[in-house]
Design an enzyme around this catalytic site. Structure first.
Site, short mmCIF file in Angstrom:
data_model
loop_
_atom_site.label_atom_id
_atom_site.label_comp_id
_atom_site.label_asym_id
_atom_site.label_seq_id
_atom_site.Cartn_x
_atom_site.Cartn_y
_atom_site.Cartn_z
N LYS A 1 29.09 23.78 5.31
CA LYS A 1 29.33 22.22 5.24
C LYS A 1 31.44 22.04 5.73
O LYS A 1 32.24 22.52 5.43
CB LYS A 1 29.16 22.10 3.75
CG LYS A 1 29.64 20.78 3.46
CD LYS A 1 29.99 20.23 2.19
CE LYS A 1 31.66 20.08 1.87
NZ LYS A 1 31.97 19.64 1.55
N ARG B 1 0.75 -1.18 0.08
CA ARG B 1 -0.27 -0.14 0.05
C ARG B 1 0.81 1.36 0.14
O ARG B 1 0.33 2.33 0.28
CB ARG B 1 -0.78 -0.22 1.12
CG ARG B 1 -2.00 -0.53 0.82
CD ARG B 1 -2.58 -1.43 2.77
NE ARG B 1 -3.30 0.57 2.89
CZ ARG B 1 -3.40 0.02 4.19
NH1 ARG B 1 -3.44 -0.70 4.79
NH2 ARG B 1 -4.27 1.29 4.16
#
Ligand code: UD1
Ligand code: CA
Length: 432
Positions: A331, A15
């Site tokens: 970063k 599903r």
């Protein structure tokens, strides 16, 4: 309490309408399977055995050795899946606890309660809950205090369907007994599957005592569809926000802050509206996260200020009393104690020493198109606005980089660098 957790995760989850295995769908920044592993570990699991099947490569790659895996090639039911762990546990005499990979909210306390009930004399233990709406769950059929059977919804008669006491999906039993009972389970049911839940009726017929531990219905929230995945996310976040506030974090608008499974936030942290925590974020005491920040894989030290509108990516570390301001992306870089990167900058692959100041619009040019390079700045360095540092460069303590410089070479400590075109002005041509 050293027990073996058997986690059933072979199903596709039809599903979900997805090509990925159900347990790899993300809840609070982590695949469902991580939530179940986390709960099992917190409860004190000594062995973690994950039964994989559909998409096993993806699951195994993600697990990366954190758990043992066994392959169930065809999904013949939860009982069949559990049996696949038998060989791994051939010499294991302790308790086995079966958990479902699509049930992220089965909390450690509940697993511990099942184990305690087992230790206090029950031959096996099932966890049940009183369902406001029992549709889709296996029903617990009681005989006084003893559980007589679990009947799956599709196999229920009308009386059984009316029962609201349901099966959560946790079974605790001594490993040898679990496999002995499973060996007798057939597939005579509406789905033609070997159900784990059928061991209860077999145990009852043998005169064994199957105890039931009750839990809160919220723990039953499973993920069988994307709608349920979104509902699970909402309930995870609601709990995480409450927990954060109870632990001493101020959330100005709790409903707009999103945590990950592994977010750590210390005491007296102030989090303004619209902040998203990806995986791997730790925030120390007294930090202030201003509005609209996106944080992942980063460490924010004590009393630092981040945002508004900051993006901290993996490997970003903001030192104590440091400042990262608006429209700054960081970063894999360390911002030293008391250092400031206040406006419109990109800092990638770098180390910035204590008390340094990075002006507005400074870019660390860390990528040459092929390789990434690292730059190091000493303490009290001042980088003027709109400068570009072409990595790799080393800039010594107390150096000063003039506004608009393009720095391609190392700078010794204390030096002043001006690396920009000289101003030249041409007189306007005389009219006429
Ligand atoms: C199951 C229980 C039900 C319980 C409900 C709680 C059974 C037969 N039914 O139903 O009593 O109320 O959970 O949510 O156990 N799996 C495998 N291999 C298989 C089949 C399933 O690994 O061959 C895994 C699935 O990937 C899933 C878990 O087992 O993670 C549970 O299976 P699922 O099909 O979702 O069972 P439910 O119908 O939800
Ligand atoms: Ca399910």
């Amino acid at each position: 309490m050293g027990f073996a957790a058997i986690i059933l995760a072979a199903g596709k989850g039809s599903r979900m309408n997805s090509s990925r295995p159900k347990v790899m769908h993300q809840l609070a920044g982590a695949p469902l399977i991580d939530h179940v592993l986390h709960n099992a570990e917190e409860a004190g699991a000594e062995r973690l055995i994950v039964v994989v099947g559909y998409g096993s490569e993806e699951v195994e790659h993600h697990l990366d050795g954190r758990a043992e895996t066994v392959m169930q090639a065809t999904q013949n039911g939860t009982g069949d899946a559990t049996l696949h762990a038998k060989e791994k546990l051939a010499d294991f005499q302790g308790d086995a606890v079966v958990l479902y990979g699509d049930g992220p909210f089965v909390y450690p306390e509940t697993i511990a309660a099942a184990l305690e009930k087992r230790a206090s004399g029950a031959d096996l233990v099932i966890v049940g809950f009183d369902a406001p709406d029992p549709t889709g769950y296996g029903r617990l059929i009681m005989d006084g205090d003893t559980l007589e059977a679990i009947v799956e919804e599709k196999d229920c008669n009308d009386d059984q369907k009316a029962v609201t006491l349901c099966n959560l999906g946790v079974v605790s039993a001594p490993a040898p007994l679990l496999f002995e009972l499973l060996a007798e389970v057939g597939n005579n049911n509406a789905n033609g599957e070997i159900y784990l839940t059928d061991i209860v009726a077999i145990a009852w017929r043998k005169g064994l005592n199957c105890g039931v531990v009750l839990c809160d219905p919220s723990e039953a929230a499973g993920v069988n569809s994307r709608v349920q995945l979104a509902e699970a996310e909402a309930s995870f976040q609601a709990r995480a926000r409450t927990e954060a506030m109870e632990n001493g974090t101020t959330l100005v608008a709790p409903e707009t802050v999103f945590f990950a499974l592994d977010t750590y936030v210390g005491a007296d942290v102030l989090i303004e509206p619209n902040v998203v925590f990806g995986p791997g974020v730790t925030v120390e005491n007294g930090a202030h996260i201003k509005a609209f920040c996106h944080l992942e894989g980063c460490h924010i030290s004590e009393a630092s200020v981040v945002g508004p509108f900051a993006r901290l990516r993996p490997g970003a570390e903001v030192g104590a009393f440091g400042k990262v301001g608006n429209f700054v992306e960081i970063k894999n870089a360390v911002i030293g104690k008391g250092a400031k990167v206040n406006h419109l900058s990109y800092v990638g692959d770098a180390e910035i020493g204590a008390e340094s100041n990075i002006g507005a619009g400074v870019i660390f040019c860390n990528y040459d198109g092929v390789f990434k390079h690292h730059s190091t700045l000493g303490e009290r360095v001042f980088v003027g606005s709109n400068s570009a540092l072409v990595s790799p460069v080393y800039i010594g303590d107390d150096a000063l980089i003039g506004t608009g410089s393009v720095v391609t070479k190392d700078v010794p400590a204390g030096d002043l660098v001006l690396a920009r075109g000289n101003k030249s002005t041409k007189k306007a041509a005389a009219n006429g």
